[in-house]
Structure formats: C-alpha cells, structure tokens
Design a protein around this motif. Structure first.
Motif, PDB file in Angstrom:
ATOM      1  N   SER A 285      74.759  44.746 114.664  1.00 34.31           N
ATOM      2  CA  SER A 285      74.384  45.398 113.416  1.00 34.31           C
ATOM      3  C   SER A 285      75.006  44.646 112.250  1.00 34.31           C
ATOM      4  CB  SER A 285      74.843  46.860 113.404  1.00 34.31           C
ATOM      5  OG  SER A 285      74.468  47.495 112.210  1.00 34.31           O
ATOM      6  N   ILE A 286      74.202  43.841 111.582  1.00 35.34           N
ATOM      7  CA  ILE A 286      74.674  43.014 110.474  1.00 35.34           C
ATOM      8  C   ILE A 286      74.186  43.626 109.164  1.00 35.34           C
ATOM      9  CG2 ILE A 286      74.626  40.714 109.445  1.00 35.34           C
ATOM     10  CD1 ILE A 286      74.038  39.607 112.238  1.00 35.34           C
ATOM     11  N   THR A 287      75.109  43.878 108.244  1.00 32.46           N
ATOM     12  CA  THR A 287      74.747  44.422 106.944  1.00 32.46           C
ATOM     13  C   THR A 287      74.157  43.331 106.060  1.00 32.46           C
ATOM     14  OG1 THR A 287      76.557  46.025 107.077  1.00 32.46           O
ATOM     15  CG2 THR A 287      75.611  45.616 104.903  1.00 32.46           C
ATOM     16  N   PHE A 288      73.000  43.614 105.479  1.00 34.30           N
ATOM     17  CA  PHE A 288      72.347  42.670 104.573  1.00 34.30           C
ATOM     18  C   PHE A 288      72.324  43.255 103.169  1.00 34.30           C
ATOM     19  CE2 PHE A 288      70.992  40.625 108.341  1.00 34.30           C
ATOM     20  CZ  PHE A 288      70.469  39.384 108.002  1.00 34.30           C
ATOM     21  N   GLU A 289      72.905  42.534 102.207  1.00 31.95           N
ATOM     22  CA  GLU A 289      72.813  42.898 100.799  1.00 31.95           C
ATOM     23  C   GLU A 289      71.992  41.800 100.131  1.00 31.95           C
ATOM     24  OE1 GLU A 289      74.037  45.672 100.612  1.00 31.95           O
ATOM     25  OE2 GLU A 289      75.720  45.784 101.989  1.00 31.95           O
ATOM     26  N   ILE A 290      70.803  42.142  99.670  1.00 34.39           N
ATOM     27  CA  ILE A 290      69.868  41.167  99.099  1.00 34.39           C
ATOM     28  C   ILE A 290      69.775  41.417  97.601  1.00 34.39           C
ATOM     29  CG2 ILE A 290      67.528  40.250  99.178  1.00 34.39           C
ATOM     30  CD1 ILE A 290      67.314  41.402 102.029  1.00 34.39           C
ATOM     31  N   VAL A 291      70.159  40.420  96.809  1.00 40.80           N
ATOM     32  CA  VAL A 291      70.233  40.570  95.356  1.00 40.80           C
ATOM     33  C   VAL A 291      69.345  39.526  94.697  1.00 40.80           C
ATOM     34  CG1 VAL A 291      71.754  40.517  93.339  1.00 40.80           C
ATOM     35  CG2 VAL A 291      72.583  41.458  95.512  1.00 40.80           C
ATOM     36  N   THR A 333      79.179  36.840  87.190  1.00 41.88           N
ATOM     37  CA  THR A 333      80.239  36.536  88.152  1.00 41.88           C
ATOM     38  C   THR A 333      80.989  37.779  88.604  1.00 41.88           C
ATOM     39  OG1 THR A 333      80.507  34.414  87.020  1.00 41.88           O
ATOM     40  CG2 THR A 333      82.168  35.002  88.635  1.00 41.88           C
ATOM     41  N   GLN A 334      81.415  38.620  87.677  1.00 38.71           N
ATOM     42  CA  GLN A 334      82.214  39.787  88.065  1.00 38.71           C
ATOM     43  C   GLN A 334      81.416  40.753  88.929  1.00 38.71           C
ATOM     44  OE1 GLN A 334      84.310  41.743  84.926  1.00 38.71           O
ATOM     45  NE2 GLN A 334      85.705  40.032  84.598  1.00 38.71           N
ATOM     46  N   ASP A 335      80.157  40.944  88.591  1.00 37.53           N
ATOM     47  CA  ASP A 335      79.298  41.810  89.386  1.00 37.53           C
ATOM     48  C   ASP A 335      79.195  41.302  90.824  1.00 37.53           C
ATOM     49  OD1 ASP A 335      76.645  42.481  90.654  1.00 37.53           O
ATOM     50  OD2 ASP A 335      76.482  43.779  88.909  1.00 37.53           O
ATOM     51  N   ILE A 336      78.969  40.003  90.958  1.00 39.61           N
ATOM     52  CA  ILE A 336      78.794  39.413  92.286  1.00 39.61           C
ATOM     53  C   ILE A 336      80.105  39.425  93.066  1.00 39.61           C
ATOM     54  CG2 ILE A 336      78.341  37.212  93.457  1.00 39.61           C
ATOM     55  CD1 ILE A 336      76.132  36.796  91.299  1.00 39.61           C
ATOM     56  N   VAL A 337      81.207  39.158  92.401  1.00 43.66           N
ATOM     57  CA  VAL A 337      82.502  39.198  93.082  1.00 43.66           C
ATOM     58  C   VAL A 337      82.796  40.609  93.585  1.00 43.66           C
ATOM     59  CG1 VAL A 337      85.003  39.007  92.731  1.00 43.66           C
ATOM     60  CG2 VAL A 337      83.484  37.190  91.934  1.00 43.66           C
ATOM     61  N   ARG A 339      80.656  42.703  94.683  1.00 44.00           N
ATOM     62  CA  ARG A 339      79.861  42.863  95.899  1.00 44.00           C
ATOM     63  C   ARG A 339      80.503  42.115  97.075  1.00 44.00           C
ATOM     64  NH1 ARG A 339      74.695  44.656  94.008  1.00 44.00           N
ATOM     65  NH2 ARG A 339      74.601  44.497  91.736  1.00 44.00           N
ATOM     66  N   ILE A 340      81.002  40.922  96.808  1.00 39.93           N
ATOM     67  CA  ILE A 340      81.663  40.145  97.859  1.00 39.93           C
ATOM     68  C   ILE A 340      82.910  40.878  98.344  1.00 39.93           C
ATOM     69  CG2 ILE A 340      82.868  37.983  98.362  1.00 39.93           C
ATOM     70  CD1 ILE A 340      80.986  36.636  96.310  1.00 39.93           C
ATOM     71  N   SER A 368      83.484  45.607  87.866  1.00 40.26           N
ATOM     72  CA  SER A 368      82.239  46.364  87.787  1.00 40.26           C
ATOM     73  C   SER A 368      81.718  46.619  89.187  1.00 40.26           C
ATOM     74  CB  SER A 368      81.206  45.569  86.980  1.00 40.26           C
ATOM     75  OG  SER A 368      80.965  44.316  87.590  1.00 40.26           O
ATOM     76  N   GLN A 369      81.320  47.850  89.474  1.00 35.23           N
ATOM     77  CA  GLN A 369      80.891  48.231  90.808  1.00 35.23           C
ATOM     78  C   GLN A 369      79.406  47.980  90.995  1.00 35.23           C
ATOM     79  OE1 GLN A 369      83.230  49.307  93.134  1.00 35.23           O
ATOM     80  NE2 GLN A 369      84.486  48.522  91.475  1.00 35.23           N
ATOM     81  N   PRO A 370      79.003  47.487  92.165  1.00 34.11           N
ATOM     82  CA  PRO A 370      77.584  47.265  92.416  1.00 34.11           C
ATOM     83  C   PRO A 370      76.828  48.577  92.490  1.00 34.11           C
ATOM     84  CG  PRO A 370      78.851  46.925  94.422  1.00 34.11           C
ATOM     85  CD  PRO A 370      79.838  47.103  93.312  1.00 34.11           C
ATOM     86  N   SER A 371      75.624  48.577  91.970  1.00 42.56           N
ATOM     87  CA  SER A 371      74.771  49.758  92.037  1.00 42.56           C
ATOM     88  C   SER A 371      73.569  49.420  92.889  1.00 42.56           C
ATOM     89  CB  SER A 371      74.329  50.175  90.622  1.00 42.56           C
ATOM     90  OG  SER A 371      73.405  51.217  90.672  1.00 42.56           O
ATOM     91  N   TRP A 372      73.629  49.820  94.168  1.00 39.47           N
ATOM     92  CA  TRP A 372      72.607  49.402  95.101  1.00 39.47           C
ATOM     93  C   TRP A 372      71.338  50.236  94.981  1.00 39.47           C
ATOM     94  CZ3 TRP A 372      73.264  44.878  96.990  1.00 39.47           C
ATOM     95  CH2 TRP A 372      74.562  44.409  97.169  1.00 39.47           C
ATOM     96  N   THR A 373      70.238  49.611  95.210  1.00 43.27           N
ATOM     97  CA  THR A 373      68.934  50.278  95.200  1.00 43.27           C
ATOM     98  C   THR A 373      68.452  50.421  96.640  1.00 43.27           C
ATOM     99  OG1 THR A 373      68.418  49.269  93.077  1.00 43.27           O
ATOM    100  CG2 THR A 373      66.569  50.181  94.341  1.00 43.27           C
ATOM    101  N   ALA A 374      68.211  51.636  97.045  1.00 40.10           N
ATOM    102  CA  ALA A 374      67.732  51.859  98.400  1.00 40.10           C
ATOM    103  C   ALA A 374      66.303  51.360  98.556  1.00 40.10           C
ATOM    104  CB  ALA A 374      67.784  53.353  98.729  1.00 40.10           C
ATOM    105  N   ILE A 375      65.948  51.012  99.769  1.00 43.57           N
ATOM    106  CA  ILE A 375      64.581  50.563 100.056  1.00 43.57           C
ATOM    107  C   ILE A 375      63.752  51.774 100.443  1.00 43.57           C
ATOM    108  CG2 ILE A 375      63.193  49.045 101.493  1.00 43.57           C
ATOM    109  CD1 ILE A 375      65.657  47.402 102.033  1.00 43.57           C
ATOM    110  N   TYR A 376      62.763  52.075  99.675  1.00 48.21           N
ATOM    111  CA  TYR A 376      61.884  53.221  99.977  1.00 48.21           C
ATOM    112  C   TYR A 376      60.490  52.724 100.312  1.00 48.21           C
ATOM    113  CZ  TYR A 376      65.647  55.937  97.921  1.00 48.21           C
ATOM    114  OH  TYR A 376      66.862  56.500  97.642  1.00 48.21           O
TER     115      TYR A 376
END
Length: 376
Positions: A285-291, A333-337, A339-340, A368-376
C-alpha cells in the motif's frame, strides 16, 4: 556506501539566501556509472559516465537509517531545482525530518552529470541509475519525490517493484509534482518540447549555450506570469542557465527530450491503474500524493485524468492543484516542503507503531499546511 558531503543550510529565508548552482554542486560529488552493468563503479573507464549525486546524511546518526528520501529531478534544472527544498528541510523545526537522509539524483544529461550527445537517453536508463544509487548508498526503504518527467521513472521503478519477488529497495510513499502520468494527457505547447526535437530546435539549443536571450526564450513558459516579474525569478533564472550550460549542456536538450514519445510507446507497461492494482494485490500500500500547478502548460490535464481514472484508489491516491507555473518547486517551496515533511513523518511514525497513523494525527511543522482534494 558512498560517503556523502556535508549538508548545506541557511536559516535566512530571504532572497539573499539563494543557493547558487556552484554552491549546490560543491555539496555533492560526481561518481562513475556503468549503464551496461547498471551500477555505480569504483573508477571511470571507457564504458562509464560520471553522474552527480548529492547525499545529505544526519550528522549525529549512530545507526544505519531505516529509510531515506529520494528526489528525482525534471526539466530543465535537474537536481538544482530542489535546492530551496533542501534548504528548508535542513532547517526543519522537526528533528525527525532532519534525521532522514536525502538522496538527490542527477540523470545523465543534467546538472553536473556528463552530457554526451551520443548516448541512449531513456526512462529505462534513468531507472537503472536510480536503482544503482540506491544500492550504492544501502537504501532499503524510501519516500520518493518526483518532478516533471521523473514521474515516468517512478512508474518504471514501481513496475519493477511489482514484478520482482524481492526488491532491494522498497518505495513507501510518493509525491508527484507536475508529472505526466497518462500518455494521452501530455499538453506540451508546440514551441516547447516538440520544437526542441526539430531541426530548428536543435539549432536554437546550440545557440542557447552562449545566448541568454535564446535560453531565456526557451525557459519563459516554465514560470507563472506573476512570478516572472519577481526579482527572485531573475536571480533563479541566472542560476538555471548556469546549470543547463554546465558541460556544454544545451546541445543535449533535444536528444534527451523524447520522453513523451517514449511514454506513448510504453503506455501499457506504465499504466498506473494496473500498477496500483497489482501492488495492492501484493499488500503493498503506497501513498500517492499527486500535485499539479494551475499554470503548468505541459501537464495541466494530468490532475483531472488522475481524479477520473484513479478514483477507486482513494484515499491511497490523492490529488491537489496549487497556484504557480511548471517550476512549482521554486514558486511554492514552503507548500511543497510541508507536503514532503508530512510524508516523511508518516513514514517515520509508522516505523515505530504497528498501526499506521491517520493523516489527521500526523503533526507537521508550522509551515503552510497542504490542503488535499479528494478524488470523487
């Protein structure tokens, strides 16, 4: 294991803290890679090419780290594109993040690696290099961060992980930035990658080795409109030019830009839906974060396609759109860091507890915290 150079850190986050290309490359080393044997070797010979790698290793590490972070670069700035990310990770207020070693890969044809014109550039070869560096550094588990065409390298690595009964390196979690995941989703404008591979593009690439105007024209689509007017962009662009021109690098841009056609050729092999299905059947089970960036002219269709085609894998696969152009790493940069760091902490905490934590329980740094969008 190759001995890494010391890490590079600056606490000042102002524009004056820009890491130059020379500083970035001084923090790494060039090592001989044999593409036929698919391994890093001890000395150069007629069959090897020298590739740059940057390893940031915990200074106070008393034991061999159980996991790493691997950064796979894209066009046009190679590993140097992660310089601002590395700076913030090194200065992270979270000690767990700072204790995870980081490997920055540089493909043949990029950055401070050799840039031969007559070379078999391919995604397969790049995946061979990544695996060779994992073996050379004793990397058994890793989070992988990809940018641009490294998404194809990642899918090849995952395919190999899926096909093997035993993998010497296990990919745990993935962050994909402005990458091409679907062969029918590339949207490269005619005057960018497609033009590079024409006679006009090859001529322009040779001129760009000495002409700032020509190289700037080629690089203009990479930033968002709002970022182009900033002083930071002009300073970063100067360093990107140095990175590309290193080892007479503009001449190899056309021969290294065939990844879209290659994706179409291997679309069945790099079918992410099938790869994820097979990995799940193997209890991987590999987590994928696609941005994806709003103003990325090259892969802006990929996020919508991911939401449509990978919906059955939610919440394992999640997507998000962020402001900015193709070079989102520089602009956000800060947003991506953030997430990392979230991925790195998720991995580290999971190694301590037998129960994987929910995302709501993972404490990230005060960026800054990532705000993820769910896949619907």
């Amino acid at each position: 294991m190759l001995h890494p150079a010391a890490s590079f850190s600056r606490n000042d986050s102002s524009e004056a803290s820009l890491i130059t290309a020379e500083e970035w490359f001084a923090g790494g080393r060039r090592v001989p890679f044999d593409p036929q044997q698919k391994r890093i070797v001890s000395s150069s010979n007629a069959n090897t090419v020298n590739v740059f790698q940057r390893v940031v290793y915990p200074v106070n590490a008393s034991t061999t780290p159980s996991r790493w972070m691997t950064f796979l670069p894209g066009f046009p700035d190679g590993s140097y594109g992660f310089a601002k990310v590395d700076q913030l990770l090194e200065d992270s207020p979270n000690s767990m993040v700072r204790q995870i070693p980081r490997l920055y890969v540089e493909y043949v044809g990029q950055g401070d690696s050799d840039k031969p014109v007559n070379y078999a550039y391919s995604t397969m070869e790049r995946a061979d290099l990544v695996e060779a560096q994992w073996r050379a550094n004793g990397i058994r588990k890793t989070v992988v961060v990809t940018f641009d065409f490294s998404s194809l390298v990642l899918m090849e690595l995952l395919r190999r992980q899926m096909e093997r009964s035993f993998s010497s390196t296990y990919i745990e979690h993935v962050l994909i930035l402005n990458g091409g995941l679907f062969a029918d989703g590339h949207s490269h404008p005619w005057n960018t990658t497609p033009l590079l591979q024409t006679r006009v593009g090859r001529f322009g690439s040779r001129i760009a080795q000495h002409s700032n105007w020509m190289l700037n024209t080629m690089l203009r689509p990479l930033h968002s409109k709002s970022y182009r007017s900033k002083q930071a962009q002009r300073r970063e662009l100067r360093e990107i030019r140095k990175t590309i021109r290193r080892h007479k690098g503009t001449s190899v841009l056309p021969v290294a830009a065939g990844f879209v056609r290659e994706h179409q050729k291997y679309s069945d092999r790099w079918n992410l839906y099938n790869i994820l299905t097979n990995l799940q059947s193997q209890n991987q089970s590999i987590t994928f974060e696609i941005v994806g960036s709003n103003e990325d002219p090259f892969e802006h269709r990929q996020i919508n396609l991911a939401r449509q085609r990978l919906q059955p894998f939610y919440p394992q696969v999640r997507t998000d759109r962020i402001p900015g152009g193709h070079l989102s790493i520089a602009e956000r940069t800060q947003d991506i860091v953030a997430r990392i760091e979230a991925l790195a902490l998720r991995t580290s905490i999971a190694s301590v507890s037998s129960v994987s934590p929910s995302w709501s329980n993972v404490a990230t740094s005060p960026r800054s915290q990532p705000s993820w969008t769910a896949i619907y």
